[in-house]
Design a protein around this motif. Structure first.
Motif, PDB file in Angstrom:
ATOM      1  N   GLN A   1       0.821  -1.196   0.000  1.00  0.00           N
ATOM      2  CA  GLN A   1       0.000   0.000   0.000  1.00  0.00           C
ATOM      3  C   GLN A   1       0.862   1.256   0.000  1.00  0.00           C
ATOM      4  O   GLN A   1       0.551   2.241  -0.674  1.00  0.00           O
ATOM      5  CB  GLN A   1      -0.909   0.009   1.222  1.00  0.00           C
ATOM      6  CG  GLN A   1      -1.838   1.203   1.318  1.00  0.00           C
ATOM      7  CD  GLN A   1      -2.872   1.209   0.214  1.00  0.00           C
ATOM      8  OE1 GLN A   1      -3.893   0.553   0.302  1.00  0.00           O
ATOM      9  NE2 GLN A   1      -2.619   1.972  -0.841  1.00  0.00           N
TER      10      GLN A   1
ATOM     11  N   GLU B   1      -7.810   3.086  -8.206  1.00  0.00           N
ATOM     12  CA  GLU B   1      -8.659   2.544  -7.149  1.00  0.00           C
ATOM     13  C   GLU B   1      -9.120   1.127  -7.478  1.00  0.00           C
ATOM     14  O   GLU B   1      -9.154   0.254  -6.608  1.00  0.00           O
ATOM     15  CB  GLU B   1      -9.877   3.442  -6.950  1.00  0.00           C
ATOM     16  CG  GLU B   1      -9.583   4.739  -6.224  1.00  0.00           C
ATOM     17  CD  GLU B   1      -9.258   4.512  -4.762  1.00  0.00           C
ATOM     18  OE1 GLU B   1     -10.188   4.240  -3.975  1.00  0.00           O
ATOM     19  OE2 GLU B   1      -8.068   4.588  -4.404  1.00  0.00           O
TER      20      GLU B   1
ATOM     21  N   ARG C   1      -6.529  -2.876  -0.660  1.00  0.00           N
ATOM     22  CA  ARG C   1      -7.245  -2.055   0.298  1.00  0.00           C
ATOM     23  C   ARG C   1      -8.162  -2.901   1.174  1.00  0.00           C
ATOM     24  O   ARG C   1      -8.251  -2.712   2.382  1.00  0.00           O
ATOM     25  CB  ARG C   1      -8.039  -0.988  -0.452  1.00  0.00           C
ATOM     26  CG  ARG C   1      -8.514   0.148   0.425  1.00  0.00           C
ATOM     27  CD  ARG C   1      -9.094   1.285  -0.408  1.00  0.00           C
ATOM     28  NE  ARG C   1     -10.158   0.832  -1.283  1.00  0.00           N
ATOM     29  CZ  ARG C   1     -10.067   0.777  -2.609  1.00  0.00           C
ATOM     30  NH1 ARG C   1      -8.958   1.136  -3.205  1.00  0.00           N
ATOM     31  NH2 ARG C   1     -11.085   0.360  -3.346  1.00  0.00           N
TER      32      ARG C   1
ATOM     33  N   ALA D   1      -6.579  -0.877   9.044  1.00  0.00           N
ATOM     34  CA  ALA D   1      -6.922   0.429   8.479  1.00  0.00           C
ATOM     35  C   ALA D   1      -6.662   1.598   9.419  1.00  0.00           C
ATOM     36  O   ALA D   1      -6.085   2.606   9.005  1.00  0.00           O
ATOM     37  CB  ALA D   1      -8.377   0.427   8.019  1.00  0.00           C
TER      38      ALA D   1
ATOM     39  N   ARG E   1      -3.840   4.304   7.865  1.00  0.00           N
ATOM     40  CA  ARG E   1      -4.353   5.593   7.408  1.00  0.00           C
ATOM     41  C   ARG E   1      -3.689   6.765   8.123  1.00  0.00           C
ATOM     42  O   ARG E   1      -3.607   7.858   7.588  1.00  0.00           O
ATOM     43  CB  ARG E   1      -5.867   5.647   7.615  1.00  0.00           C
ATOM     44  CG  ARG E   1      -6.642   4.802   6.604  1.00  0.00           C
ATOM     45  CD  ARG E   1      -8.110   4.766   6.914  1.00  0.00           C
ATOM     46  NE  ARG E   1      -8.817   3.868   6.013  1.00  0.00           N
ATOM     47  CZ  ARG E   1     -10.006   3.361   6.244  1.00  0.00           C
ATOM     48  NH1 ARG E   1     -10.643   3.653   7.372  1.00  0.00           N
ATOM     49  NH2 ARG E   1     -10.596   2.560   5.382  1.00  0.00           N
TER      50      ARG E   1
ATOM     51  N   ARG F   1     -13.868   4.557  -4.105  1.00  0.00           N
ATOM     52  CA  ARG F   1     -13.955   3.391  -3.218  1.00  0.00           C
ATOM     53  C   ARG F   1     -15.213   2.591  -3.496  1.00  0.00           C
ATOM     54  O   ARG F   1     -15.180   1.356  -3.539  1.00  0.00           O
ATOM     55  CB  ARG F   1     -13.920   3.846  -1.759  1.00  0.00           C
ATOM     56  CG  ARG F   1     -12.541   4.255  -1.259  1.00  0.00           C
ATOM     57  CD  ARG F   1     -12.538   4.435   0.247  1.00  0.00           C
ATOM     58  NE  ARG F   1     -13.451   5.489   0.671  1.00  0.00           N
ATOM     59  CZ  ARG F   1     -13.118   6.772   0.763  1.00  0.00           C
ATOM     60  NH1 ARG F   1     -11.894   7.154   0.414  1.00  0.00           N
ATOM     61  NH2 ARG F   1     -13.981   7.669   1.179  1.00  0.00           N
TER      62      ARG F   1
END
Length: 223
Positions: A74, A111, A118, A125, A129, A177
């Protein structure tokens, strides 16, 4: 009840020799292949090690768990996306609205391509983030967008440009998303991105017209 501890997402150590760099690169390449071909539910360190042709023990020297591998993937995606956005937004040879359209297409495609990564990172997460790498990527993208908006809306006040940035950023992120949560064909991605780009371009055109005085409009029309 024992509180569940969040997974560690930082690498155990950084490679310092060419051989170590090659090993980490092989692990990450294998991880990307496993994720793409088998999906997040079947993503394990054992499968990654097997695909990379290394022992699980060697993998654990650099990555304590699968969340750390996914976070590294990521992180690289953040860097690539931020670089892509800067490259498009700073292309002064291309008119601003065309740049915005290119940006929307590139972002939606990105995306869709990273949707599995993801999803696999969902447990970590809250950690990734807020990671410094994520903050750096967001900061780079924000700076590029602010400079772009000054060029796209030269006569608009700062508050109007700030609102436009916020709306585009929030809407693009949310729609990207949601759209990428389901596998999409190339045709679907193109059609959806065109629709989103049409919406943003019309919005900026409206803001630009509203911020231009009658005298400026007359001079522009006579030029």
């Amino acid at each position: 009840m024992t509180e569940r501890r969040p997974p560690q997402i930082s690498s155990r150590k950084q490679p310092r020799q060419a051989r170590s760099n090659d090993l980490v690169a092989a692990i990450l390449e294998a991880a990307a292949q496993v994720l793409k071909q088998e999906g997040a539910p079947r993503f394990t360190t054992a499968r990654v090690a097997e695909r990379a042709g290394v022992s699980v023990g060697s993998l654990y020297q650099y990555f304590p768990n699968k969340a750390a591998i996914l976070f590294r993937l990521q992180q690289e995606e953040w860097q690539q996306t931020a670089g892509m956005m800067r490259g498009i937004l700073q292309d002064s040879a291309t008119p601003p609205l065309q740049r915005l359209r290119r940006l929307v297409h590139a972002f939606i495609l990105s995306e869709c391509e990273e949707a599995q990564t993801r999803g696999a990172l969902s447990d970590a997460a809250p950690l990734y983030r807020d990671a410094p790498e994520a903050q750096q990527a967001r900061g780079d993208a924000d700076a590029a967008m602010e400079a772009f908006m000054v060029e796209a809306l030269p006569h608009a006040p700062h508050s109007t440009r700030a609102m436009a940035i916020s709306l585009i950023d929030t809407t693009l992120g949310a729609t990207g998303r949601e759209f990428s949560s389901t596998p999409r064909s190339a045709g679907e991605i193109h059609t959806y991105a065109e629709a989103v780009a049409d919406m943003f371009c019309a919005y900026l055109q409206h803001l630009g017209a509203s911020a231009t005085t009658p005298g400026q409009r007359r001079r522009r029309q006579s030029a």
